[in-house]
Design an enzyme around this catalytic site. Structure first.
Site, short mmCIF file in Angstrom:
data_model
loop_
_atom_site.label_atom_id
_atom_site.label_comp_id
_atom_site.label_asym_id
_atom_site.label_seq_id
_atom_site.Cartn_x
_atom_site.Cartn_y
_atom_site.Cartn_z
N ARG A 48 1.20 -1.13 -0.24
CA ARG A 48 0.05 -0.04 0.22
C ARG A 48 1.03 1.27 0.17
O ARG A 48 0.22 2.04 -0.67
CB ARG A 48 -1.28 -0.18 1.22
CG ARG A 48 -2.26 -1.23 1.56
CD ARG A 48 -2.27 -1.40 2.43
NE ARG A 48 -1.63 -2.25 2.49
CZ ARG A 48 -1.92 -4.02 2.24
NH1 ARG A 48 -3.13 -3.29 1.51
NH2 ARG A 48 -0.41 -4.39 2.47
N LYS A 78 26.36 -3.18 0.25
CA LYS A 78 28.25 -3.57 0.35
C LYS A 78 28.60 -2.70 1.36
O LYS A 78 29.35 -2.08 1.64
CB LYS A 78 28.49 -2.29 -0.85
CG LYS A 78 27.87 -3.18 -2.22
CD LYS A 78 27.98 -2.72 -3.79
CE LYS A 78 27.35 -3.01 -4.95
NZ LYS A 78 27.44 -2.03 -5.78
N ARG A 99 11.38 3.77 3.24
CA ARG A 99 10.46 2.94 4.57
C ARG A 99 11.85 1.70 5.19
O ARG A 99 12.74 1.35 4.18
CB ARG A 99 9.28 2.06 4.02
CG ARG A 99 9.78 0.71 5.38
CD ARG A 99 7.60 0.02 5.54
NE ARG A 99 6.93 0.80 5.12
CZ ARG A 99 5.98 -0.18 5.26
NH1 ARG A 99 5.25 -0.88 4.67
NH2 ARG A 99 4.43 0.51 5.45
N1 CP Z 1 -0.13 -0.81 5.87
C1 CP Z 1 0.60 -0.69 4.98
O1 CP Z 1 1.28 0.63 5.46
O2 CP Z 1 0.53 -1.40 4.36
P1 CP Z 1 2.37 -2.01 3.71
O3 CP Z 1 3.41 -2.09 4.69
O4 CP Z 1 1.49 -2.44 2.55
O5 CP Z 1 2.80 -0.08 3.14
#
Ligand code: CP
Length: 312
Positions: A48, A78, A99
């Protein structure tokens, strides 16, 4: 430079502006970010967050550079540090959504980046854009962001989405929060202290049945398998809180069941057709909110967001 690292950077007024913009984008495209590039740098799996950010950028006329599975496919294998990677990628893009499995990674990126960093989830830290879309869902579906009762259910220790929304709701009036979890997966003290400082009424319990019937919003969460020290420990909690159809049917008229998704068995598929189930709609709202956010960070509106200051 305006980075988005934690929900606390947005006050009520900024959120209201963000949501107003998000609702304008419903069913509408806009070419105002033509020529801008968003890089998505994901060191942990996502469906998402990554795709909705990329969809949002494309719907605004911009372009995307995408690196999924960065922990295996980037030069971090690396030994390249987050800081060095960001110093490179900020030459290639006008904004970076990242992320990472480590709490604080987004703040480290922001400390060196020449372009806005957006935290797409940092370990057990925060997931601010998820909290924004969760709150937008609440506003759209129950019609208010003050004067309601929300029950957070499941893994409240490792679930960054629940943590981020709880932080955000501290800004609203007369929000009652019930935390339903096993004792070992309770909401951490930093959030409870923050809520206490903001005069938020909280309760903690292990029993879900009663609160299902009382809450205006039930926020179900997945047990975060990937954060447990061992699979054995995760197995202990798997399946502890499963919402089935009779439980969904027991909810008040107009009450909603939300979930950041993905789910891993904690909402039975038979619940999907319940009028209370809005979790797929919630994921759809993510594109609108992220369009509004990109427009805010990359356009004139960025001055409305409080600058992120790294804690010493
Ligand atoms: N809710 C959410 O962060 O979904 P994903 O991990 O798929 O990005």
């Amino acid at each position: 430079m305006t980075h988005l690292i934690e929900t606390q950077q947005f006050d009520r007024e900024a959120l209201q502006r963000l949501f107003r913009l998000a609702s304008i984008y419903e069913g509408k495209r806009d070419e105002s970010l033509r020529g801008k590039i968003l890089a998505s740098l994901f060191y942990e799996p996502s469906t998402r967050t990554r795709l909705s950010f990329e969809s949002a950028m494309l719907r605004l006329g911009g372009n995307v550079l995408s690196m999924e599975n960065a922990s295996e496919s980037s030069s971090s294998t690396k030994g390249e540090t987050i800081e060095d990677t960001i110093r490179i990628v900020d030459n290639y893009a006008d904004s970076i959504v990242m992320r990472h499995p480590e709490a604080g990674a987004a703040a480290r990126a922001a400390a060196v980046s020449e372009v806005p960093i957006i935290n797409g989830g940092d370990g057990v830290g925060q997931h601010p854009t998820q909290a924004f879309l969760d709150l937008y869902t609440i506003e759209r579906e129950i019609g208010r962001t003050d004067d309601f009762h929300i029950a957070f259910v499941g893994d409240l220790k490792y679930g960054r989405a629940a943590r981020s929304l709880a932080y955000l709701l501290g800004k609203y009036d007369n929000v009652r929060m019930t935390f339903v979890s096993a004792p070992a997966l309770k909401m951490k003290d930093d959030i409870k202290q923050h809520l206490a400082e903001h005069g938020v009424r909280i309760e903690e319990m292990e029993d879900l049945q009663g609160v299902m019937q009382e809450a205006d919003v039930v926020y179900q969460t997945r047990v975060q398998k990937e954060r447990f020290p061992s699979q054995k420990e995760h197995e202990q909690f798997k399946g502890a809180y499963v919402i089935n159809l009779p439980m969904a049917d027991s909810m008040k008229k107009g009450a909603i069941l939300i979930h950041p998704l993905p789910r891993a068995g904690e909402i039975a598929p038979e619940v999907d057709d319940s009028p209370h189930a809005v979790y797929f709609k919630q994921a759809g709202y993510g594109v609108l909110v992220r369009m509004a956010l990109l427009k805010t960070l990359l356009g004139e509106e960025k001055k409305t967001i409080r600058t992120y200051r790294r804690k010493k």
